[in-house]
Write a protein that holds these residues in place. Structure first.
Motif, PDB file in Angstrom:
ATOM      1  N   ASN A  90     -52.301  -7.855  25.556  1.00 55.56           N
ATOM      2  CA  ASN A  90     -51.633  -8.232  27.320  1.00 55.56           C
ATOM      3  C   ASN A  90     -51.896  -7.329  28.426  1.00 55.56           C
ATOM      4  O   ASN A  90     -51.875  -7.946  29.342  1.00 55.56           O
ATOM      5  CB  ASN A  90     -50.294  -8.907  27.327  1.00 55.56           C
ATOM      6  N   VAL A  91     -52.032  -5.778  28.140  1.00 56.40           N
ATOM      7  CA  VAL A  91     -52.366  -5.150  29.183  1.00 56.40           C
ATOM      8  C   VAL A  91     -53.237  -5.661  29.369  1.00 56.40           C
ATOM      9  O   VAL A  91     -53.576  -5.618  30.679  1.00 56.40           O
ATOM     10  CB  VAL A  91     -52.008  -3.362  28.388  1.00 56.40           C
ATOM     11  N   VAL A  92     -54.640  -5.958  28.819  1.00 53.20           N
ATOM     12  CA  VAL A  92     -55.758  -6.579  29.092  1.00 53.20           C
ATOM     13  C   VAL A  92     -56.075  -8.264  29.588  1.00 53.20           C
ATOM     14  O   VAL A  92     -56.455  -8.201  30.570  1.00 53.20           O
ATOM     15  CB  VAL A  92     -57.141  -5.811  28.484  1.00 53.20           C
ATOM     16  N   LEU A  93     -55.745  -8.857  28.224  1.00 52.33           N
ATOM     17  CA  LEU A  93     -55.473 -10.358  28.398  1.00 52.33           C
ATOM     18  C   LEU A  93     -54.736 -10.594  30.057  1.00 52.33           C
ATOM     19  O   LEU A  93     -55.520 -11.378  30.267  1.00 52.33           O
ATOM     20  CB  LEU A  93     -54.953 -10.861  27.506  1.00 52.33           C
ATOM     21  N   CYS A  94     -54.155 -10.187  30.342  1.00 49.48           N
ATOM     22  CA  CYS A  94     -53.399 -10.880  32.011  1.00 49.48           C
ATOM     23  C   CYS A  94     -54.935 -10.734  33.267  1.00 49.48           C
ATOM     24  O   CYS A  94     -54.456 -11.093  33.718  1.00 49.48           O
ATOM     25  CB  CYS A  94     -52.076  -9.639  31.923  1.00 49.48           C
ATOM     26  N   MET A 265     -44.022   0.098  44.217  1.00 52.55           N
ATOM     27  CA  MET A 265     -42.003  -0.007  44.511  1.00 52.55           C
ATOM     28  C   MET A 265     -41.976  -1.460  43.253  1.00 52.55           C
ATOM     29  O   MET A 265     -40.834  -1.478  42.634  1.00 52.55           O
ATOM     30  CB  MET A 265     -41.064  -0.187  45.307  1.00 52.55           C
ATOM     31  N   VAL A 266     -42.402  -2.578  44.107  1.00 54.65           N
ATOM     32  CA  VAL A 266     -42.469  -4.298  43.417  1.00 54.65           C
ATOM     33  C   VAL A 266     -42.921  -3.257  41.272  1.00 54.65           C
ATOM     34  O   VAL A 266     -41.922  -3.918  40.752  1.00 54.65           O
ATOM     35  CB  VAL A 266     -43.112  -5.454  43.770  1.00 54.65           C
ATOM     36  N   VAL A 374     -44.030 -10.166  46.135  1.00 49.84           N
ATOM     37  CA  VAL A 374     -45.707  -9.809  46.749  1.00 49.84           C
ATOM     38  C   VAL A 374     -46.673 -10.444  47.294  1.00 49.84           C
ATOM     39  O   VAL A 374     -47.344  -9.983  47.720  1.00 49.84           O
ATOM     40  CB  VAL A 374     -45.984 -10.024  44.967  1.00 49.84           C
ATOM     41  N   ALA A 375     -46.184 -11.661  47.760  1.00 46.04           N
ATOM     42  CA  ALA A 375     -46.891 -12.743  47.939  1.00 46.04           C
ATOM     43  C   ALA A 375     -46.253 -12.723  49.593  1.00 46.04           C
ATOM     44  O   ALA A 375     -47.349 -13.127  50.138  1.00 46.04           O
ATOM     45  CB  ALA A 375     -46.884 -14.224  47.712  1.00 46.04           C
ATOM     46  N   PHE A 376     -45.125 -12.042  49.700  1.00 42.52           N
ATOM     47  CA  PHE A 376     -45.267 -11.876  51.303  1.00 42.52           C
ATOM     48  C   PHE A 376     -45.326 -10.648  51.553  1.00 42.52           C
ATOM     49  O   PHE A 376     -45.367 -10.533  53.402  1.00 42.52           O
ATOM     50  CB  PHE A 376     -43.716 -11.564  51.664  1.00 42.52           C
ATOM     51  N   ALA A 377     -46.120  -9.548  50.776  1.00 37.77           N
ATOM     52  CA  ALA A 377     -46.729  -8.371  51.982  1.00 37.77           C
ATOM     53  C   ALA A 377     -48.556  -8.193  52.337  1.00 37.77           C
ATOM     54  O   ALA A 377     -48.689  -7.235  51.886  1.00 37.77           O
ATOM     55  CB  ALA A 377     -46.521  -7.043  51.057  1.00 37.77           C
ATOM     56  N   LEU A 378     -48.947  -9.444  51.223  1.00 40.03           N
ATOM     57  CA  LEU A 378     -49.878  -9.228  50.841  1.00 40.03           C
ATOM     58  C   LEU A 378     -51.390 -10.768  51.486  1.00 40.03           C
ATOM     59  O   LEU A 378     -50.497 -11.267  51.097  1.00 40.03           O
ATOM     60  CB  LEU A 378     -50.068  -8.632  48.855  1.00 40.03           C
ATOM     61  N   PRO A 379     -52.303 -10.244  51.205  1.00 37.79           N
ATOM     62  CA  PRO A 379     -53.416 -11.807  51.903  1.00 37.79           C
ATOM     63  C   PRO A 379     -53.229 -12.236  50.455  1.00 37.79           C
ATOM     64  O   PRO A 379     -53.284 -11.522  49.561  1.00 37.79           O
ATOM     65  CB  PRO A 379     -54.252 -10.862  52.340  1.00 37.79           C
ATOM     66  N   GLU A 380     -53.465 -13.624  50.453  1.00 32.49           N
ATOM     67  CA  GLU A 380     -53.692 -14.438  49.383  1.00 32.49           C
ATOM     68  C   GLU A 380     -55.492 -13.993  48.720  1.00 32.49           C
ATOM     69  O   GLU A 380     -54.745 -13.556  47.067  1.00 32.49           O
ATOM     70  CB  GLU A 380     -54.622 -15.868  49.546  1.00 32.49           C
ATOM     71  N   MET A 390     -49.387  -6.468  37.862  1.00 34.80           N
ATOM     72  CA  MET A 390     -47.816  -6.692  37.814  1.00 34.80           C
ATOM     73  C   MET A 390     -47.830  -6.963  35.725  1.00 34.80           C
ATOM     74  O   MET A 390     -46.802  -6.225  35.190  1.00 34.80           O
ATOM     75  CB  MET A 390     -47.372  -7.348  38.578  1.00 34.80           C
ATOM     76  N   GLN A 391     -48.291  -7.467  35.561  1.00 30.96           N
ATOM     77  CA  GLN A 391     -48.674  -8.092  34.417  1.00 30.96           C
ATOM     78  C   GLN A 391     -48.955  -7.477  33.551  1.00 30.96           C
ATOM     79  O   GLN A 391     -48.047  -6.801  32.178  1.00 30.96           O
ATOM     80  CB  GLN A 391     -48.617  -9.442  33.857  1.00 30.96           C
TER      81      GLN A 391
END
Length: 527
Positions: A90-94, A265-266, A374-380, A390-391
């Motif tokens: 899952n390091v790759v599959l995510c 940091m997240v 994450v969604a608060f700080a990055l564009p869609e 992250m995963q």
């Protein structure tokens, strides 16, 4: 209005709704009409159970830790490989699992294929125990991991396709609750099943293998749910003329180097917190049985209480955070609570139910507060990359730290292992503090109150529509401090306007233009 809401998730606007000639058989009936609530409720049931088998079997090793180690004759270092091998694929599959479902297999075949991997992996895992082959058990867990996380992607796609709109948050909450129920059922029934089979069959690896076959049945049930969902979704697409739906954001690895420090940091918080919870639960049964002299059944119940509470408290904390905001403070509180729980377990003999119940609440709190940040700080267009990365690092951390935890347990014991987990949590706490500081320097986007965030979103909408820069910014009424961050340098004009505001003087007519020139006032965060 209600009927319109029900159709919105399945029928694109502007389509001809007069499809009566295609609705034959039971089509017009309430339970058979994919536009109606009762039919979608049936779909919801199968969607929630799609991952039940996967979550039930994920912690099979934890529920039977002592039995696996004794029957298979393996050390803790070998035992934790059963978790590590799940995480490695899952390091790759995510990154690519969503792409496979969205662009190659489709959600229907994707769900069936990955549910088959889950079933096949559990079969190999159980067969390895039946023939006393630990390497085959390891292969089974690796195959199981290939399907497990990607099946979650298929489940999420089904949820968005059928319940897009106001129902979606509720559906995601129900999916998480059902998943945690699967984990809880595993912790509460696997040991009694093992004991019951041991009363008929001579104790040993064959009893272990037969016990794990219960998980095969659960995974078979999940595969059946995947097939039923595929049939229902195919029928709905045909009847409603639904267009092909895509939920996968564009994934571009080069975007990672453009992320602000807050996002990194997240990532660190995500890895350092979850390794201290998931791996501890995976190794916790023997810890509770040996330190607190608990019977195995009670030790399993204590170990699994975190998942039970997650099913209950996740929707509650999600609602609170939606209402109050301040996500970073919630993250800080969750990490601090979990540090205290591990300290109680390591250095005291207080009833373990107390710290584990509190840990379950902290875990629920962090899950609800951290992932939306994450969604608060990055564009869609960067969210797919961010969540995929992250995963990926979460699974990488789980794979590596699980191996290290097994070695520590074999050589040093549980006390040192608890200190090891506390060290990871301290890293998470330090990263949370740095997250707050770095976010404050960028205007506090991640730590808005709910009211401020609502005004911020309204302002972003106005910026796309505004024809006159003189229009007042709605964010100014509820969060004037955002234009004068204690860390962000201020221009002379900003300082002058701040002085005028303090003495009650009227601001110049061009002041709003000045405010919008402040980097903190742009809709997209600065790099």
């Amino acid at each position: 209005m209600a009927e319109s809401d029900e159709k919105r998730a399945l029928i694109n606007e502007g389509e001809d709704e007069d499809n009566d000639e295609e609705w034959n058989g039971c089509g017009p009936a309430v339970l058979c009409d994919p536009r109606r609530g009762p039919h979608r409720f049936i779909v919801l049931i199968f969607t929630c159970f799609l991952n039940f088998g996967s979550y039930f079997c994920y912690d099979n090793p934890a529920a039977l830790q002592s039995e696996i180690q004794s029957d298979m004759g393996v050390t803790s270092s070998k035992y934790v490989l059963l978790y590590s091998l799940y995480s490695w694929p899952n390091v790759v599959l995510c990154f690519i699992g969503g792409i496979l479902i969205d662009r190659k297999l489709g959600v229907r075949w994707g769900g069936i294929v990955f549910a088959t991997f889950v079933l096949g992996g559990q079969v190999l895992f159980a067969m390895g125990a039946l023939i006393n082959s630990f390497w085959l058990m390891e292969v089974g867990r690796f195959v199981f991991g290939i399907g497990g996380e990607s099946l979650c992607v298929a489940q999420n796609n089904y949820a968005v396709i059928w319940f897009k709109g106001k129902e979606l948050n509720m559906v995601f909450g129900l999916q998480l609750s059902f998943a945690r129920v699967g984990s809880t059922v595993n912790f509460n029934i696997m040991k009694p099943i093992y004991d019951a089979i041991a009363g008929v069959v001579s104790p040993g690896y064959k009893v272990l293998g037969l016990s794990l076959m219960v998980g095969v049945g659960m995974c078979g049930f999940s595969l059946l749910c995947a097939i039923v969902l595929a049939v229902l979704d195919s029928r709905a697409k045909k009847l409603t003329k639904r267009k092909t739906f895509s939920t996968e954001e564009k994934i571009t690895l080069s975007d990672v180097k453009k992320f602000p420090l807050t996002i990194y940091m997240v990532f660190i918080i995500c890895v350092s917190y979850y390794v201290s919870v998931f791996i501890f639960i995976g190794l916790g049964t023997i810890f509770f049985a040996s330190k607190y002299h608990m019977p195995d059944k009670e030790a399993n119940a204590v170990d699994g209480i975190v998942y039970i509470l997650s099913a209950v408290f996740s929707p509650i904390f999600g609602l609170l955070i939606d209402k109050l905001g301040k996500n970073v403070f919630w993250v800080l509180a969750a990490v601090a609570i979990t540090i205290g729980c591990h300290a109680l377990l390591a250095f005291t003999f207080v009833n373990p139910w107390v710290p584990m119940v509190i840990m379950g609440m902290g875990y629920s709190m962090l899950a609800c507060a951290l992932w939306p940040i994450v969604a608060f700080a990055l564009p869609e267009q960067q969210l797919g990359t961010a969540y995929g990365f992250m995963q990926a690092i979460q699974n990488l951390g789980l794979a590596v730290v699980a191996i290290a935890a097994g070695k520590i347990l074999d050589e040093k014991g549980y006390l040192v292992l608890e200190v090891f987990f506390m060290a990871w949590l301290c890293l998470a706490f330090l990263s949370s503090v740095l997250l707050y500081i770095f976010d404050l320097a960028r205007g506090g986007l991640m730590n808005f109150t709910a009211k401020t965030r609502e005004a911020y979103e309204e302002r972003k909408k106005l910026e796309g529509e505004r024809d006159n820069d003189q229009e007042k910014d709605p964010l100014l009424d509820v969060a004037p401090h955002l234009y004068s961050s204690p860390i962000q340098p201020r221009s002379l004009r900003t300082l002058r306007n701040r002085f005028y505001s303090r003495i009650g003087a009227k601001l110049p007519d061009h002041s709003y233009v000045t405010l919008h020139r402040n980097p903190l006032a742009y809709a997209r965060p600065t790099k």
